[in-house]
Design an enzyme around this catalytic site. Structure first.
Site, PDB file in Angstrom:
ATOM      1  N   ARG A 164       0.819  -1.214   0.000  1.00 41.67           N
ATOM      2  CA  ARG A 164       0.000   0.000   0.000  1.00 41.67           C
ATOM      3  C   ARG A 164       0.852   1.263   0.000  1.00 41.67           C
ATOM      4  NH1 ARG A 164      -2.223  -3.801  -0.948  1.00 41.67           N
ATOM      5  NH2 ARG A 164      -4.197  -4.649  -0.178  1.00 41.67           N
ATOM      6  N   SER A 239     -11.129  -0.673   3.154  1.00 34.75           N
ATOM      7  CA  SER A 239     -10.261  -0.915   4.312  1.00 34.75           C
ATOM      8  C   SER A 239      -9.673   0.406   4.811  1.00 34.75           C
ATOM      9  CB  SER A 239      -9.128  -1.866   3.946  1.00 34.75           C
ATOM     10  OG  SER A 239      -9.644  -3.115   3.538  1.00 34.75           O
ATOM     11  N   GLU A 335      -4.917   3.521   6.191  1.00 35.58           N
ATOM     12  CA  GLU A 335      -4.591   3.179   4.805  1.00 35.58           C
ATOM     13  C   GLU A 335      -4.873   4.314   3.834  1.00 35.58           C
ATOM     14  OE1 GLU A 335      -6.110  -0.033   1.515  1.00 35.58           O
ATOM     15  OE2 GLU A 335      -5.481  -0.789   3.465  1.00 35.58           O
TER      16      GLU A 335
END
Length: 340
Positions: A164, A239, A335
């Site tokens: 990520r 998420s 995130e």
């Protein structure tokens, strides 16, 4: 050409559906627009590149020049026999790009189907799902260098992709506008099914049958539908926290707190933990904070229940991070990109 000051609400341009106002908003549709932005860059405090808005948390007021890229199109650049080099422009919706590739017989990205957002945002976050990441297939990124006023090609190895993460999240690359991505795909159907085997999807969906690629897409749709809320009903970014990757020492320490800890061994001295499992087992699933809530079906997701504000979102995230750390010794990371 002149950029006129006109207040723009970005609520419909971010999937968390937060009211976010800017006086400076510009849609890039062609190369002349890129040259114009470069020539006027000094007039603004900062710039912010907005893609599909599916991975950002925006404040109520943005002083930066907000730029949205609307380049679209998909083309094959080269054919290498069993492999093809494909270019997709930044304004394309990611899921549409994946499905187009499948329809053309170009394989590799199928596990990334149904991920919201645009193609241009994919390398920034190095999007991933079900055992696949964008970086597995990336050849290069085509971008506009705002400082030099020219197009540059950044090879995959120069992007320093990680879980990520990429160079495009770093401040030193904030002046690059991603115009397109180039990926190497295969003409041979060779699916990555490890995630689905672990979760018993391969048997129920007959994913081993090379003629049933539609079964894989159906399985991915079923999984995402069961874990993710309808984005049209509740604003969210999917998420909200990264699955933490920790050292063996930290892992063994966390096991003292949670013997049933869900994890995946990455290598001998590194472990990836399930952030959703940690949040759930710390008692946060279904909890509310203002107009923001932790999703009842998936503790990894925060929801806008209608009137959420930036401070509510960040406040709830901070409470969760602190509580999980106090109870497990594990520090979670947000995130999505949080604009401050």
């Amino acid at each position: 050409m002149k950029l006129e000051s006109k207040q723009q609400n970005l609520k419909d341009l971010n999937t968390f559906k937060l009211n976010s106002f800017t006086d400076y908003f510009f849609v890039v549709r062609n190369f002349e627009d890129l040259k114009f932005i470069t020539s006027t860059l000094g007039d603004y405090k900062d710039i912010f590149i907005l893609g599909g808005g599916s991975n950002v948390i925006l404040p109520e007021c943005i002083e930066s020049l907000v730029i949205k890229v609307n380049f679209s199109g998909i083309r094959m650049i080269s054919d290498f026999g069993n492999d093809v080099l494909i270019e997709a422009y930044a304004g394309e919706f990611w899921h549409n790009f994946v499905i187009h590739c499948l329809n053309m017989g170009w394989y590799g990205l199928e596990n990334l189907a149904f991920i919201p957002g645009t193609v241009g945002a994919a390398p920034v976050q190095n999007i991933g799902a079900y055992g696949i990441e964008f970086s597995n297939y990336c050849y290069s990124i085509i971008a506009w260098d705002l400082l030099k006023g020219e197009i540059v090609e950044i090879l995959a190895r120069e992007c320093f992709f990680a879980y990520r993460n990429s160079i495009f999240k770093q401040k030193t690359y904030k002046n690059f506008i991603i115009l397109s991505v180039r990926v190497i795909l295969s003409k041979i159907w060779n699916p990555n099914l490890e995630y689905f085997k672990i979760n018993d999807y391969s048997t129920r969906k007959s994913l081993e049958d090379s003629k049933n690629i539609n079964n894989l897409i159906e399985a991915i749709f079923d999984i995402r539908r069961s874990k993710l809320p309808n984005i049209k009903e509740f604003g969210n970014v999917g998420s909200f926290f990264k699955n933490p990757i920790i050292s063996e020492e930290s892992f063994l320490n966390a096991l003292h707190f949670f013997p049933d800890l869900v994890f995946w061994e990455q290598r001998k001295d590194a472990y990836k933990l399930s952030a959703g499992w940690l949040i759930d087992n710390c008692g946060w699933r279904g909890k509310n904070y203002g107009s923001v809530a932790v999703y009842e079906k998936n503790a990894l997701i925060l929801l806008n229940q209608g009137l959420a504000k930036f401070d509510d979102v960040i406040g709830l995230a901070a409470l969760i991070i602190n509580d999980v750390y106090n109870k497990s010794g594990i520090k979670l990371e947000i995130e999505p990109l949080v604009y401050y």
